[in-house]
Design a protein around this motif. Structure first.
Motif, PDB file in Angstrom:
ATOM      1  N   LEU B  22       0.823  -1.214   0.000  1.00 21.50           N
ATOM      2  CA  LEU B  22       0.000   0.000   0.000  1.00 21.50           C
ATOM      3  C   LEU B  22       0.856   1.262   0.000  1.00 21.50           C
ATOM      4  CD1 LEU B  22      -2.979  -0.477   2.450  1.00 21.50           C
ATOM      5  CD2 LEU B  22      -2.879  -0.873   0.009  1.00 21.50           C
ATOM      6  N   PRO B  23       0.378   2.307  -0.658  1.00 22.63           N
ATOM      7  CA  PRO B  23       1.086   3.590  -0.571  1.00 22.63           C
ATOM      8  C   PRO B  23       0.941   4.161   0.843  1.00 22.63           C
ATOM      9  CG  PRO B  23      -1.021   3.852  -1.713  1.00 22.63           C
ATOM     10  CD  PRO B  23      -0.825   2.379  -1.484  1.00 22.63           C
ATOM     11  N   PRO B  24       1.809   5.118   1.243  1.00 20.43           N
ATOM     12  CA  PRO B  24       1.703   5.670   2.590  1.00 20.43           C
ATOM     13  C   PRO B  24       0.345   6.333   2.824  1.00 20.43           C
ATOM     14  CG  PRO B  24       3.373   6.831   1.276  1.00 20.43           C
ATOM     15  CD  PRO B  24       2.958   5.642   0.508  1.00 20.43           C
ATOM     16  N   ALA B  25      -0.051   6.418   4.088  1.00 15.34           N
ATOM     17  CA  ALA B  25      -1.324   7.041   4.447  1.00 15.34           C
ATOM     18  C   ALA B  25      -1.342   8.501   3.978  1.00 15.34           C
ATOM     19  CB  ALA B  25      -1.510   6.962   5.954  1.00 15.34           C
ATOM     20  N   PRO B  26      -2.553   9.058   3.739  1.00 12.62           N
ATOM     21  CA  PRO B  26      -2.649  10.367   3.082  1.00 12.62           C
ATOM     22  C   PRO B  26      -1.842  11.486   3.762  1.00 12.62           C
ATOM     23  CG  PRO B  26      -4.761   9.662   4.017  1.00 12.62           C
ATOM     24  CD  PRO B  26      -3.880   8.470   3.972  1.00 12.62           C
ATOM     25  N   THR B  47       8.179  13.590  19.606  1.00 13.41           N
ATOM     26  CA  THR B  47       8.295  13.017  20.956  1.00 13.41           C
ATOM     27  C   THR B  47       7.524  11.709  21.099  1.00 13.41           C
ATOM     28  OG1 THR B  47       6.422  14.333  21.711  1.00 13.41           O
ATOM     29  CG2 THR B  47       8.604  15.276  22.046  1.00 13.41           C
ATOM     30  N   ILE B  48       7.093  11.129  19.973  1.00 13.86           N
ATOM     31  CA  ILE B  48       6.421   9.824  20.036  1.00 13.86           C
ATOM     32  C   ILE B  48       7.353   8.779  19.437  1.00 13.86           C
ATOM     33  CG2 ILE B  48       4.458   8.458  19.223  1.00 13.86           C
ATOM     34  CD1 ILE B  48       3.691  10.540  21.322  1.00 13.86           C
ATOM     35  N   ARG B  49       7.557   7.716  20.204  1.00 14.85           N
ATOM     36  CA  ARG B  49       8.498   6.676  19.800  1.00 14.85           C
ATOM     37  C   ARG B  49       7.898   5.782  18.720  1.00 14.85           C
ATOM     38  NH1 ARG B  49      12.697   3.936  22.860  1.00 14.85           N
ATOM     39  NH2 ARG B  49      12.062   4.904  24.796  1.00 14.85           N
ATOM     40  N   CYS B  50       8.708   5.448  17.733  1.00 11.27           N
ATOM     41  CA  CYS B  50       8.265   4.523  16.688  1.00 11.27           C
ATOM     42  C   CYS B  50       8.237   3.111  17.276  1.00 11.27           C
ATOM     43  CB  CYS B  50       9.210   4.576  15.495  1.00 11.27           C
ATOM     44  SG  CYS B  50       8.889   3.286  14.293  1.00 11.27           S
ATOM     45  N   LEU B  51       7.151   2.373  17.010  1.00 14.62           N
ATOM     46  CA  LEU B  51       6.997   1.047  17.613  1.00 14.62           C
ATOM     47  C   LEU B  51       7.750  -0.009  16.825  1.00 14.62           C
ATOM     48  CD1 LEU B  51       3.253   1.595  18.197  1.00 14.62           C
ATOM     49  CD2 LEU B  51       4.952   1.448  19.997  1.00 14.62           C
ATOM     50  N   THR B  52       8.095   0.304  15.580  1.00 14.69           N
ATOM     51  CA  THR B  52       8.814  -0.661  14.756  1.00 14.69           C
ATOM     52  C   THR B  52      10.328  -0.502  14.957  1.00 14.69           C
ATOM     53  OG1 THR B  52       7.023  -0.367  13.159  1.00 14.69           O
ATOM     54  CG2 THR B  52       8.932  -1.643  12.462  1.00 14.69           C
ATOM     55  N   CYS B  53      10.825   0.747  14.758  1.00 17.61           N
ATOM     56  CA  CYS B  53      12.258   0.984  15.006  1.00 17.61           C
ATOM     57  C   CYS B  53      12.318   1.744  16.316  1.00 17.61           C
ATOM     58  CB  CYS B  53      12.905   1.823  13.926  1.00 17.61           C
ATOM     59  SG  CYS B  53      11.921   2.007  12.459  1.00 17.61           S
ATOM     60  N   GLN B  54      12.590   1.052  17.397  1.00 17.99           N
ATOM     61  CA  GLN B  54      12.260   1.584  18.710  1.00 17.99           C
ATOM     62  C   GLN B  54      13.166   2.707  19.211  1.00 17.99           C
ATOM     63  OE1 GLN B  54      11.713  -1.741  21.279  1.00 17.99           O
ATOM     64  NE2 GLN B  54      10.121  -2.609  20.003  1.00 17.99           N
ATOM     65  N   SER B  55      14.251   3.025  18.495  1.00 20.67           N
ATOM     66  CA  SER B  55      15.072   4.114  18.999  1.00 20.67           C
ATOM     67  C   SER B  55      14.881   5.379  18.184  1.00 20.67           C
ATOM     68  CB  SER B  55      16.538   3.695  19.012  1.00 20.67           C
ATOM     69  OG  SER B  55      16.879   3.190  17.756  1.00 20.67           O
ATOM     70  N   GLN B  56      13.835   5.422  17.374  1.00 15.06           N
ATOM     71  CA  GLN B  56      13.554   6.607  16.568  1.00 15.06           C
ATOM     72  C   GLN B  56      12.191   7.170  16.925  1.00 15.06           C
ATOM     73  OE1 GLN B  56      14.167   4.850  12.598  1.00 15.06           O
ATOM     74  NE2 GLN B  56      15.300   6.711  12.139  1.00 15.06           N
ATOM     75  N   SER B  57      12.020   8.458  16.673  1.00 11.50           N
ATOM     76  CA  SER B  57      10.685   9.024  16.820  1.00 11.50           C
ATOM     77  C   SER B  57       9.932   8.742  15.532  1.00 11.50           C
ATOM     78  CB  SER B  57      10.763  10.522  17.074  1.00 11.50           C
ATOM     79  OG  SER B  57      11.036  11.185  15.864  1.00 11.50           O
ATOM     80  N   ILE B  58       8.600   8.829  15.589  1.00 10.48           N
ATOM     81  CA  ILE B  58       7.835   8.553  14.366  1.00 10.48           C
ATOM     82  C   ILE B  58       8.101   9.629  13.309  1.00 10.48           C
ATOM     83  CG2 ILE B  58       6.022   7.152  15.415  1.00 10.48           C
ATOM     84  CD1 ILE B  58       4.241   9.642  15.336  1.00 10.48           C
ATOM     85  N   ASP B  60      11.004  10.652  12.457  1.00 12.65           N
ATOM     86  CA  ASP B  60      12.230  10.278  11.735  1.00 12.65           C
ATOM     87  C   ASP B  60      12.140   8.930  11.040  1.00 12.65           C
ATOM     88  OD1 ASP B  60      13.524  12.502  12.694  1.00 12.65           O
ATOM     89  OD2 ASP B  60      14.147  11.495  14.526  1.00 12.65           O
ATOM     90  N   SER B  61      11.161   8.132  11.409  1.00 11.39           N
ATOM     91  CA  SER B  61      11.172   6.738  10.983  1.00 11.39           C
ATOM     92  C   SER B  61      10.505   6.547   9.630  1.00 11.39           C
ATOM     93  CB  SER B  61      10.455   5.883  12.019  1.00 11.39           C
ATOM     94  OG  SER B  61      10.324   4.580  11.520  1.00 11.39           O
ATOM     95  N   GLY B  62      11.061   5.635   8.848  1.00 14.68           N
ATOM     96  CA  GLY B  62      10.478   5.309   7.560  1.00 14.68           C
ATOM     97  C   GLY B  62       9.550   4.111   7.619  1.00 14.68           C
ATOM     98  N   ALA B  63       9.337   3.542   8.805  1.00 10.69           N
ATOM     99  CA  ALA B  63       8.469   2.374   8.930  1.00 10.69           C
ATOM    100  C   ALA B  63       7.038   2.736   8.550  1.00 10.69           C
ATOM    101  CB  ALA B  63       8.504   1.848  10.359  1.00 10.69           C
ATOM    102  N   GLY B  67       4.436   5.947   9.600  1.00 11.49           N
ATOM    103  CA  GLY B  67       3.716   6.783   8.648  1.00 11.49           C
ATOM    104  C   GLY B  67       2.235   6.848   8.983  1.00 11.49           C
ATOM    105  N   ASP B  68       1.671   5.689   9.324  1.00  7.38           N
ATOM    106  CA  ASP B  68       0.256   5.650   9.700  1.00  7.38           C
ATOM    107  C   ASP B  68       0.009   6.480  10.951  1.00  7.38           C
ATOM    108  OD1 ASP B  68      -0.343   4.063   7.587  1.00  7.38           O
ATOM    109  OD2 ASP B  68      -0.373   2.179   8.694  1.00  7.38           O
ATOM    110  N   MET B  69       0.958   6.435  11.901  1.00  7.23           N
ATOM    111  CA  MET B  69       0.780   7.202  13.134  1.00  7.23           C
ATOM    112  C   MET B  69       0.895   8.702  12.845  1.00  7.23           C
ATOM    113  SD  MET B  69       2.788   4.796  15.844  1.00  7.23           S
ATOM    114  CE  MET B  69       2.315   5.423  17.445  1.00  7.23           C
ATOM    115  N   ARG B  70       1.831   9.088  11.973  1.00  2.83           N
ATOM    116  CA  ARG B  70       1.953  10.504  11.609  1.00  2.83           C
ATOM    117  C   ARG B  70       0.656  11.001  10.968  1.00  2.83           C
ATOM    118  NH1 ARG B  70       7.059   9.011   9.642  1.00  2.83           N
ATOM    119  NH2 ARG B  70       6.301   9.019   7.506  1.00  2.83           N
TER     120      ARG B  70
END
Lengths: 175, 136
Positions: B22-26, B47-58, B60-63, B67-70
């Motif tokens: 799927l393409p990233p969320a809108p 200031t929200i931690r990414c659940l997939t790559c746990q040492s990054q904020s959402i 910064d993360s490409g997971a 993207g869905d959380m952003r």
């Protein structure tokens, strides 16, 4: 009195050493457990994720009998590894519903055709919205839902063959 | 001979199939038109931690989940929700752990109190010294 004060820095130092040591020797736990275990499922409505299974609404999960809610995706490799165990659970009479994460219906159809379809209903969560509302952080995950629609247990990662009896126990406990 | 390029393509395509198609969320990578709202959303995402790559904020993360959380955070801010309400909603799902911003949970009270305590102790020490020096 003064003599006691002299020992205070040493006592503090030792207390900190103890604190750091306990942190060092504790195994690193990277598993994120949902805080919703023991609480009712959040309300949600999802469209159908597969062409031959109905859609999923949170009310479908409060049917008076405990059931499983499996979070999976057609693009997820451990989900394929988990499929035989889900089939075995279905054979044992367990009712299983599913949420497909970031998926498309044709892909889910192809996945189910290849690995079998143990699900009664499948909801499509294209933007992970319900997954986040559930406190789930990846695929696959499996929730045991009791008859009243409460989350009784969260299994993180794929269900292995030796997990099956434990899952059956959890379902019995949730009765 | 035509089979060969097709096979090569299949080899390249397999790793692609391992991730969500799927393409990233809108709103995952699109800013909110209202600049003030976007700033609020950005500050929260950092200031929200990414659940997939746990040492990054959402932020910064490409997971894909980040993207869905952003996207969800931007949508909620646009709907008028306060960043702190969204943070506590996330904490009620994933625990304090999901927030990089320290909360006022009882376990953190010593952390908040320590600077004040140390400052107070220092001032007391200083006062004692000054008094002693003045006396002779």
């Amino acid at each position: 009195m003064k003599k006691l004060w002299i020992w205070l820095p040493l006592a503090l130092f030792l207390a900190f050493i103890g604190l750091f040591a306990s942190g060092l020797f504790q195994p690193d736990d990277r598993i994120i457990h949902s805080r919703l275990v023991g609480q009712p499922l959040p309300a949600f409505t999802l469209p159908a994720g597969a062409s031959d299974r109905p859609a999923l609404v949170s009310a479908d999960l409060a049917t008076g009998r405990p059931r499983l809610l499996n979070i999976f995706a057609s693009w997820c490799v451990p989900c394929a590894a988990e499929a035989p165990q889900l089939m075995a659970l279905k054979q044992a009479g367990v009712e299983i519903d599913a949420i497909a994460i970031r998926d498309a219906r044709p892909d889910v159809d192809a996945f189910l055709k290849r690995y079998g379809n143990p699900y009664a209903r499948i909801g499509l969560d294209a933007r992970s919205g319900v997954q986040i509302a559930l406190g789930s952080s990846g695929v696959p995950e499996t929730f045991v839902i009791d008859g009243k629609g409460r989350i009784a247990y969260q299994h993180i990662g794929d269900i292995r063959a030796d997990d099956v009896p434990m899952i059956l126990d959890r379902l019995r406990d949730a009765q | 001979m035509r089979l060969f390029p097709a096979l090569l393509l299949a080899l390249v395509a397999v790793p692609l199939a391992a991730q969500t198609a799927l393409p990233p969320a809108p709103w995952a990578d699109r800013q909110i038109p209202d600049e003030r709202q976007e700033r609020k959303a950005k500050a929260l995402m950092e200031t929200i931690r990414c659940l997939t790559c746990q040492s990054q904020s959402i932020a910064d993360s490409g997971a894909s989940m980040a993207g869905d959380m952003r996207s969800q955070i931007r949508e909620r801010i646009m709907a008028g929700e306060q960043p702190e309400a969204i943070r506590s909603w996330l904490i009620s799902r994933y625990g304090d752990w999901v927030s990089y911003e320290p909360t006022a949970a009882p376990i953190l009270w010593p952390l908040w109190a320590a600077p004040l305590l140390l400052l107070g102790l220092g001032l007391m020490l200083l006062r004692g010294r000054i008094k002693r020096r003045k006396r002779p």
